[in-house]
Design an enzyme around this catalytic site. Structure first.
Site, short mmCIF file in Angstrom:
data_model
loop_
_atom_site.label_atom_id
_atom_site.label_comp_id
_atom_site.label_asym_id
_atom_site.label_seq_id
_atom_site.Cartn_x
_atom_site.Cartn_y
_atom_site.Cartn_z
N ASP A 57 -5.42 31.22 25.21
CA ASP A 57 -4.87 29.86 25.06
C ASP A 57 -5.62 28.88 25.95
O ASP A 57 -5.38 27.68 25.89
CB ASP A 57 -3.37 29.83 25.32
N SER A 58 -6.58 29.40 26.73
CA SER A 58 -7.50 28.53 27.47
C SER A 58 -8.29 27.63 26.53
O SER A 58 -8.88 26.64 26.95
CB SER A 58 -8.48 29.39 28.28
N ASP A 96 -3.89 35.56 22.51
CA ASP A 96 -2.78 35.07 23.33
C ASP A 96 -1.63 34.56 22.49
O ASP A 96 -1.83 33.89 21.47
CB ASP A 96 -3.25 33.91 24.22
N LYS A 125 -1.31 39.19 23.62
CA LYS A 125 -1.11 39.12 25.07
C LYS A 125 0.02 38.16 25.39
O LYS A 125 0.06 37.05 24.85
CB LYS A 125 -2.39 38.69 25.79
N GLU A 127 2.52 36.52 28.68
CA GLU A 127 2.67 36.29 30.11
C GLU A 127 4.14 36.43 30.50
O GLU A 127 5.01 35.81 29.87
CB GLU A 127 2.18 34.89 30.49
N GLU A 194 -4.30 38.42 36.97
CA GLU A 194 -5.04 37.20 37.29
C GLU A 194 -4.69 36.73 38.69
O GLU A 194 -3.52 36.61 39.05
CB GLU A 194 -4.73 36.08 36.29
#
Length: 276
Positions: A57-58, A96, A125, A127, A194
């Site tokens: 999502d960067s 993501d 992925k 978070e 991270e």
């Protein structure tokens, strides 16, 4: 005339699968991961021997100029996953789940994860900490592989008070270890750390049976990931401590990517200067 990446080991290797990644951990062979957002770069990275392509999502920041990853939508992630899948042949593809696409319920998470899998992802992925375990279990028991993202979680940057190293003190380190174990027990087949101390990442990596991927987490994770635009030194502004410019002294983007893969594999990246 269209440009074609030069043939390398990446163009003749077998497809990277979950069993491949587990075997790499078992054999202590480092896993090279990079973010990727389109078909062209997917082809170059795959041909250069990158093991895992992450549609992060960067992309909201490096492609769309957004101030953070929070405004990224499912439509954006689904589109870019399709693009990467179209250009890839053998690398393992992780996508993501964007902010707000899985926090509401396990049913919401499944519905959105299924969209990314249908678009070409091999794994999604997410978070989150131990609260995410029921979602991880719900997805993995329905044949959607999951990578758990721990440590600095950019989608929670407001709650965390900024982009800060996580797990520095004993209590925080213990919590991270507990959360990593909880994610594995819930069914996560990969864990990404991270911005956590290198020694902590090493300790957790040894305790887990699934591969660990680090970004700003030291050399002892089972693999490494960087944002593609950071390692090619094309994203403006100050770079994080854990970033290395792999375009230095390289004649081409493909050569830079190959240098990254080699540095990850031979453990010359990251070094102490990239580690907390």
């Amino acid at each position: 005339m269209s440009a074609q990446p030069q043939a390398t080991a990446g163009s003749t290797r077998k497809a990277v699968t979950l069993p491949t990644l587990l075997e790499m951990k078992k054999n202590q062979e480092k896993i090279a991961m990079l973010t990727c957002y389109d078909a062209c770069f997917a082809s170059v990275l795959d041909a250069s021997g990158v093991d895992v392509l992450l549609i992060g999502d960067s992309l909201g920041m490096v492609l769309a100029g957004m101030p953070s990853t929070l405004p990224v939508t499912m439509d954006m992630m689904e589109y870019h996953t399709r693009c990467v899948a179209a250009g890839n042949k053998n690398a393992f593809v992780v996508a993501d789940m964007p902010f707000g696409s899985y926090q509401e319920s396990v049913e919401q998470a499944y519905r959105n994860a299924a969209k990314l899998m249908a678009a070409g992802a091999n794994m999604v992925k997410l978070e989150g900490t131990a609260w995410l375990a029921p979602t991880v279990e719900y997805l993995t028991t329905r044949d959607i592989p999951v990578c758990a993202h721990l440590g600095l979680t950019p989608q929670s940057v407001s709650a965390l008070g900024g982009y800060r190293v996580q797990g520095r003190d004993a209590k925080a380190a213990k919590t991270l270890k507990t959360n990593a174990k909880a994610m594995q027990e819930a069914g996560a087949q990969m864990v990404l750390f991270e911005l956590i101390p290198g020694k902590l990442a090493a300790d957790i990596s040894k305790s887990l049976s699934v591969p660990t991927i680090g970004i700003g987490a030291g050399v002892d994770c089972d693999g490494q990931v960087l944002v593609l635009h950071d390692m090619l030194n094309v994203f403006p502004g100050k770079k994080p401590k854990f970033v290395r410019n792999f375009m230095d002294n390289q004649p081409s983007i493909q050569a830079a990517v190959q240098a990254y893969v080699s540095a990850v594999k031979d453990k010359s990246f990251p070094t102490a200067e990239h580690t907390f």
